[in-house]
Design an enzyme around this catalytic site. Structure first.
Site, PDB file in Angstrom:
ATOM      1  N   TRP A  68       2.540   1.613  -3.323  1.00  0.00           N
ATOM      2  CA  TRP A  68       1.542   1.953  -4.336  1.00  0.00           C
ATOM      3  C   TRP A  68       1.239   3.453  -4.330  1.00  0.00           C
ATOM      4  O   TRP A  68       1.091   4.072  -5.376  1.00  0.00           O
ATOM      5  CB  TRP A  68       0.267   1.158  -4.071  1.00  0.00           C
ATOM      6  N   HIS A  69       1.173   4.039  -3.126  1.00  0.00           N
ATOM      7  CA  HIS A  69       0.952   5.481  -3.050  1.00  0.00           C
ATOM      8  C   HIS A  69       2.126   6.249  -3.644  1.00  0.00           C
ATOM      9  O   HIS A  69       1.950   7.123  -4.493  1.00  0.00           O
ATOM     10  CB  HIS A  69       0.731   5.905  -1.594  1.00  0.00           C
ATOM     11  N   ASP A  70       3.315   5.925  -3.189  1.00  0.00           N
ATOM     12  CA  ASP A  70       4.529   6.550  -3.722  1.00  0.00           C
ATOM     13  C   ASP A  70       5.721   5.884  -3.054  1.00  0.00           C
ATOM     14  O   ASP A  70       5.642   5.493  -1.890  1.00  0.00           O
ATOM     15  CB  ASP A  70       4.543   8.057  -3.451  1.00  0.00           C
ATOM     16  N   VAL A 102       0.832  -1.205   0.000  1.00  0.00           N
ATOM     17  CA  VAL A 102       0.000   0.000   0.000  1.00  0.00           C
ATOM     18  C   VAL A 102       0.865   1.252   0.000  1.00  0.00           C
ATOM     19  O   VAL A 102       0.607   2.215  -0.735  1.00  0.00           O
ATOM     20  CB  VAL A 102      -0.948   0.001   1.216  1.00  0.00           C
TER      21      VAL A 102
END
Length: 288
Positions: free
Chosen positions: A236-238, A233
């Site tokens: 995935w965001h950065d 997660v």
């Protein structure tokens, strides 16, 4: 101006993974027992379209075409911010559009969105939580005041994402495609971390459960799986260390909760005497 494609690419990646996994699982021998599911599912029993059934039942191989794949990746109502929908559920609704929402219900859904939008306008004009944060005036306040401001910012963030996701879900419903509801409950109604993460970006949570958590072993390896899930997660965001550290800190807080819940469940099962479940069922039968 021109909308930058890489802003939405995170969501496109989720759709790519969904298509690949659903296609491979369709080719395998995995089988979803729909009749058994209908006996336990209240949505299926009521005659409505069940998202879980659409997702798990799978499609015929000829439904996995390149044209449908491109349609799934670039579906306009969900392209910018979701909600996240699996390929099976999306493709199934192309042939049979959703029937859980009538035209009147969709209009009421849109009206409720307008009322919530007016609410956030009132908040931004009369509650200056974000102004304190942006101007850094919170450094001059007491710890209790900082707590109040942080709580107000969190409520504002919840309502902001609530509006964003429901706006796009509304247009998806207009197009005949139902997606999971993000933010199904308020953060004030989440007594523990597990219920909070199930409600915050709920469609992404469902995606993680199907494509990451269950393949890793599910509840049998929960203490190990959560580290992989939250690291995914964060990445995935950065790809930033502050997000990775946030994910690992969340897992550290999550582990004691999982251990306490597991201990509590085992204790309750051991506490029930022999034949206790029979007595409970018998009493319920008499009451009914």
């Amino acid at each position: 101006g021109t909308f930058r494609w890489h802003i939405c690419f995170n969501f496109v990646v989720l759709r790519m993974i969904s298509f690949g996994c659903d296609y491979c699982w369709t080719l395998s021998s995995s089988h979803f027992d729909h009749k058994k599911h209908m006996q336990k599912c209240e949505v299926c029993y009521s005659g409505k379209t069940c998202y879980f059934a659409l997702q798990e039942k799978g499609l015929s191989v000829d439904k996995y075409t390149f044209l449908t794949y491109l349609c799934y990746l670039t579906y306009a109502p969900l392209y910018i911010a979701g909600p996240v929908v699996s390929y099976n559920a999306f493709a199934a609704q192309l042939d049979v559009p959703q029937k859980n929402y009538s035209v009147g219900q969709i209009c009421c859904y849109g009206l409720r969105w307008i009322l919530n939008f007016l609410l956030i306008e009132v908040m931004t004009h009369f509650f200056h939580y974000n102004a304190f944060v942006v101007s850094r005036l919170w450094r001059q306040l007491t710890p209790f005041e900082i707590f109040i401001i942080s709580y107000g910012v969190l409520i504002f963030m919840w309502l902001k994402f609530f509006l964003i996701w429901r706006y796009f879900r509304f247009w998806s419903l207009v197009g005949g495609v139902e997606t999971p509801e993000n933010m199904p409950r308020c953060i004030n109604n989440c007594p523990d971390l597990e219920s909070f993460w199930k409600s915050w970006h709920a469609s992404f949570n469902k995606w993680l459960v199907r494509y990451v958590y269950i393949p890793l072993g599910g509840s049998r390896r929960k203490l190990l799986s959560i580290w992989v899930v939250f690291t995914f997660v964060a990445a995935w965001h950065d790809l930033e260390w502050k997000l990775i550290s946030w994910a690992w800190l969340t897992c550290l807080c999550f582990v004691p909760e999982i251990v306490i819940k597991s201990f509590s469940n085992n204790f309750q099962r051991q506490k029930v005497p022999l034949g206790g479940s029979f007595i409970v069922n018998y009493v319920q039968l008499l009451v009914l």
